[in-house]
Design a protein around this motif. Sequence first.
Motif, PDB file in Angstrom:
ATOM      1  N   ALA B  45      43.025   2.796  14.501  1.00  0.00           N
ATOM      2  CA  ALA B  45      42.893   2.418  15.901  1.00  0.00           C
ATOM      3  C   ALA B  45      43.582   1.095  16.201  1.00  0.00           C
ATOM      4  CB  ALA B  45      41.429   2.344  16.300  1.00  0.00           C
ATOM      5  N   SER B  46      43.434   0.137  15.320  1.00  0.00           N
ATOM      6  CA  SER B  46      44.025  -1.180  15.582  1.00  0.00           C
ATOM      7  C   SER B  46      45.542  -1.106  15.488  1.00  0.00           C
ATOM      8  CB  SER B  46      43.462  -2.218  14.607  1.00  0.00           C
ATOM      9  OG  SER B  46      43.802  -1.850  13.282  1.00  0.00           O
ATOM     10  N   GLN B  47      46.001  -0.267  14.577  1.00  0.00           N
ATOM     11  CA  GLN B  47      47.444  -0.089  14.427  1.00  0.00           C
ATOM     12  C   GLN B  47      48.021   0.515  15.716  1.00  0.00           C
ATOM     13  OE1 GLN B  47      48.172   2.299  10.987  1.00  0.00           O
ATOM     14  NE2 GLN B  47      50.381   1.941  11.078  1.00  0.00           N
ATOM     15  N   LEU B  48      47.312   1.509  16.207  1.00  0.00           N
ATOM     16  CA  LEU B  48      47.726   2.165  17.439  1.00  0.00           C
ATOM     17  C   LEU B  48      47.762   1.156  18.586  1.00  0.00           C
ATOM     18  CD1 LEU B  48      48.363   4.974  18.663  1.00  0.00           C
ATOM     19  CD2 LEU B  48      45.970   5.096  19.324  1.00  0.00           C
ATOM     20  N   HIS B  49      46.698   0.328  18.613  1.00  0.00           N
ATOM     21  CA  HIS B  49      46.631  -0.688  19.647  1.00  0.00           C
ATOM     22  C   HIS B  49      47.852  -1.608  19.574  1.00  0.00           C
ATOM     23  CE1 HIS B  49      44.638  -3.302  22.516  1.00  0.00           C
ATOM     24  NE2 HIS B  49      45.099  -4.326  21.784  1.00  0.00           N
ATOM     25  N   ALA B  50      48.195  -1.998  18.358  1.00  0.00           N
ATOM     26  CA  ALA B  50      49.349  -2.888  18.176  1.00  0.00           C
ATOM     27  C   ALA B  50      50.618  -2.207  18.679  1.00  0.00           C
ATOM     28  CB  ALA B  50      49.480  -3.263  16.718  1.00  0.00           C
ATOM     29  N   LEU B  51      50.748  -0.935  18.388  1.00  0.00           N
ATOM     30  CA  LEU B  51      51.922  -0.186  18.837  1.00  0.00           C
ATOM     31  C   LEU B  51      52.001  -0.165  20.370  1.00  0.00           C
ATOM     32  CD1 LEU B  51      52.104   2.910  16.466  1.00  0.00           C
ATOM     33  CD2 LEU B  51      53.915   1.243  16.902  1.00  0.00           C
TER      34      LEU B  51
END
Lengths: 298, 319, 315, 332
Positions: B45-51
Amino acid sequence: MTNSSEKEKTVKTPSTMKVIWQEFRHDRVAMASLIFTIVLILGIFIYAASLNLEKVTNVNIFAQYDKPGQDGFILGADEGGRDGFKMLVIGARNSITIGFAVTIISSIFGIVYGMISGFYGGWLDNGMMRIYDFINILPEIMIIIVLVTIIPKYNAGTFIIIMSCFMWLSTARLIRSKALSESEKDYVAASRTSGTSDFMILFREVLPNLSSIIIVDTTLSFAGNIGIETGLSFLGFGLPDSTPSLGTLISYAQDPDVIGSKAWVWLPAAIVILVLTLSISYVGQALRRAGDAQQRRG
Amino acid sequence: MWKTILRRVVIMIPQIIILSLLVFILAKFMPGDPFTGSITPQTDASQLHALKVQAGLYDPWYTQYIHWVVNMFHGNFGTSYQFKEPVMAVIGGRAINTLWLSLFTVILTYLIAIPLGLLAGRYEDTNLDRGIMFFNYVTYAIPLFVFLVIGLWLFGYVLGWFPSGGSVSLSANGFWGNTWSRLYHMILPGVLTALLSTTSTVQYLRSEIVDQKHQDMVATARAKGVPERKVFSRHILRNSLLPIAAFMGYSITGLLGGSVFVEQIFTYPGMGQLFLNSISNRDFSVITALVMIYGILALFGTLLSDIIMSVVDPRIRIK
Amino acid sequence: MSLVEIKDLQVHYPIRSGFFNRIHDYVYAVDGVSFEIEPGQTYGLIGETGSGKTTIGRSIIGLEKITSGKILFDGHDVSTKKERKAIDYNRDVQMIFQDSLSSLNPKKRIYDIIAEPLRNFEKLSDTEEKHRVRELLDTVGLGEDDLFKYPFEFSGGQRQRIGVARAISTNPKLVIADEPVSALDLSVQAQVLNYMQEIQSQFNISYLFISHDLGVVRHMCDSMAIMHRGRFVELGTRDDIYNHPQHIYTKRLLAAIPDVNVDQRDAQRKHRKEVEKIFDTEQSRYYDKNGRVLPLQKVSETHSVALPEDQVKGE
Amino acid sequence: MGEELLTINHLHTAFKRGTEYFDAVDDVSLKIHKDEILAIVGESGCGKTTLAKSIIGLHDLKRTKITGNIKFQDQELVGASPEKFDQLRGSDMGMIFQDPLAALNPLMRVEDQVREVLDYHTDYSATKKHKIVLKLLDQVGLENPERVARQFPHELSGGMRQRIIIAIAIACKPELIIADEPTTALDVTIQAQILDLLRSIQAQNHAGIILITHDLGVVADTADEVVVMYAGQVVERGTVFQIFNHPLHPYTRSLLKSIPQAEHEGDRLYAIEGAVPSLAKMPHDGCRFAPRIPWIPESAHEKTPTMHEPEEGHYVLCTCYQTFKFENGEAV
């Protein structure tokens, strides 16, 4: 006593409908198609009212693709084993209702828009025409499809509104050009100098002079809107699945097997659309001829 | 004349801006984002948010809009989630198919409509005229998709004269074989669409000719001793045909609207079919790009019409 | 006090062109015109196409927005719509239009057409209204049977008389008649003109009679103005204008009217050619360098002419 | 007076309305000579334009029935072939129309429109045609012909357009020119110029001109011979002096009397009762003007009116002229 009857005579405005009707009556083919259209539409509505929608749309897998006549299905059955004839009647009723609703909403809006734009002219007309021009270039079918897909809680009501947003354009353009030419006539100037307000001139003086055009345009739009609704339903972006339309029925033809060898599933719906649009337009065209004849006399 | 054209072009700029805004707003309402397709249960989820932050999805709307417009100017409409390819690449091949079919249809439309309109106008109130006007009424009343479905059924399935779908046969080879196969696939959809698209041209041409016939100008020509045939070709025909030339631009809008139906029914791989396909697969970057392209094409169509009009009519040209 | 006073009336229409459709120039339809209308008199406004005569009529009645100047009616400024509305201006000032067919709403009965101003300005009972409409129709020589007919059932001359009846329904003080007989045949033109005159003597109406027909104006009007390029070139009584014209344009206009006196036709033709020649050679002296008509100079109590200053002499 | 150019005998032109035919021109006979201006005068709906179109063959024969004789330079025009008319029109007959803007093709340059006449009636070279066009434009009084030739109709004023129409009409020096209300759409000052132009052209070309108008002033100013039409019939014909100085037919007398006169400023005008009957309501027999002079007893009119020639060259229809008096007892 005599006074009141005479009074009535003076207040009554000339009925365009009546005059056009006089002309119309002489056109036999037109009369025939008018009677045919009315009987067809009434028949569809009365029969549809006697049907239980839930029962008709119930899937009966044993009757899948029954041929016409088989198991008592006059027009056969579709993929879900539903009675083709009953589906056809319900579909036709839905299509006519939607087409009618869209016609009423879009025509009223188009008439008011066109009259105001044409009558007042100037910067108001300019601005209104800019808006018109812009909506006119929009790829309407695509935008309707996009709207249909992105609107939450989508139902027949929202569909009517979305369609109406785009279907008022041709009416508005027609009415504007007529209102423009009417408002340049001296009787409008005469009413102005007689102290009549612009609003009253627009609706009491100009509108009656547009009535025959409005009747014709509305009839023709009605046929056109049935076509567009069924087209969108055909693509799967018209009436929601719970309300079958003639377009939905024809869309079964997108299956190569159905179109090729099971014509009874979709062909009756196609024929009903043809018959409906052809007869309604014919009435519209005959009304136009009658209106023109009346114009010549007037 | 150049001034008129230039002004017409300048008027187009705000129209394009509003169009893009509209399409942008529609896009914002579409569910999902460019990463929806790549989400798997393993996605962090955090990776997606960063993207998403990197892609500017949390920026204020106007920054996003400008970003989108700038990208669009560079021909960058994003990536198709369905095909995992740049949108322009996805559209490119389809656009050519649509272009060919449209061009073919336009040419056919005018080839059918102009003679019909001329004959009806010239032989006003004869049986020929009445026949043409009946044809005109039928083409006006019938919805395009019903006509196409019935046509496809009749000629594609029952009679089997034409292929029932696609744009080219897989077995076609060589340049000529290929070209013929493409043409062969276009005939049925093209002819059917063209027949139904003749309505306004036939109607306009006929009434224009009937109108011109009663002008004093034509009486002058006759009074000069110009023979009837020449009166028709030099005065009536010329004056009636020039506005028709100008309508060609407007017909683009109608054709594009129809392409959705034609391509869907004939499973013809063009932009219209791509559009419906993308809608079903929620491929929103392709959808926005297509709506934008169709809108701009329609704008250029009206521009073209206005320019042709100002070129052919001296009353506008001189100003 | 005058009934109507027009002070330096100007009506300009913008000409838009160029890149952004900006206003580049103006059409000076009416370019500084002043005159007065007395009660019960008939004033003629003569000019050729595009001279601005119709624009003057339409701006007095309020159909045209004026650019500058003032229109006073009975001392009230009536230059804007609000001011006109406040004093029920159009009850007192009415209009007769040139095209009788277009000026009567084809969808309305004669009764409703004539009653329209009454319904807006006079609060009459139904019986009173009907009585009044009948009386008006009678005044213009039409009968009871015509009340419920539609305009297309009448001939041009009859329609124009209906237009006259409508214009006088509220007992106005001024009627603006814009080419009221130009579209009519000679044989019925006289009918309309006679009714107009009768009505005038009966109700003491002032007419502003706009026409390009010098014969008709001469017949109808006590005083008149000749217009050219949006301005007055000459203003005076019938005698001043027809018997003592001083402006070169007036002379040219008068010379151009074909006369039914066949015995004089060669002489008249010769005269016309002479005037035309003078007009060609001396024209420039009567207009300023922009082609604008010079300011009016008084040459007698009743007679004003747009002459160059060195030419002014009394009569 | 020049030689006889055109003779019309008992001409009927009937229009088809529904299934019936109605005579718009009813038994018209007249003559025109070279070097003569013949005015046909009458109010709207009297059939004067229909008459002109019958002469030049511009009626749609599917809806029009023409009977009688029109003899032009020894050729019979009633029933002549379209090719015959194509050959005559433009070369031997020219026509001038009322509305000069509508009569010109808006999409063609002036030069092309004028040259078109030469294209069909001469085999001159292009340069020669160009020279002739410029000469014609100069002849009709247009300044700077070179420039005008390159212009489009909408760039010109009404008077200039009418001059171009005249240039077209006279391009091949026709024997007969038909001018249908040539000045009605123009201002008086321009009207005077156009009438002068017509007269000077006639003097140069020795043509016969048929001038159709409703304006008695124009007739008095320009015509040599006059034909007065009422309700499709010729009611009186004679020289311009006969018609204006000794009018006979009650209609002519009434018309002349209803003109506002300088000496009677402000007086009541003489008004003719009623209106011209429409085509469908045209009475079939009896004097057609009788309903508009109801005080004249029926016995004064002929049952079937015939032409009378009370003085040489002066013809009048029906006997009612003999006893006609106005309502107030005046004779003229």
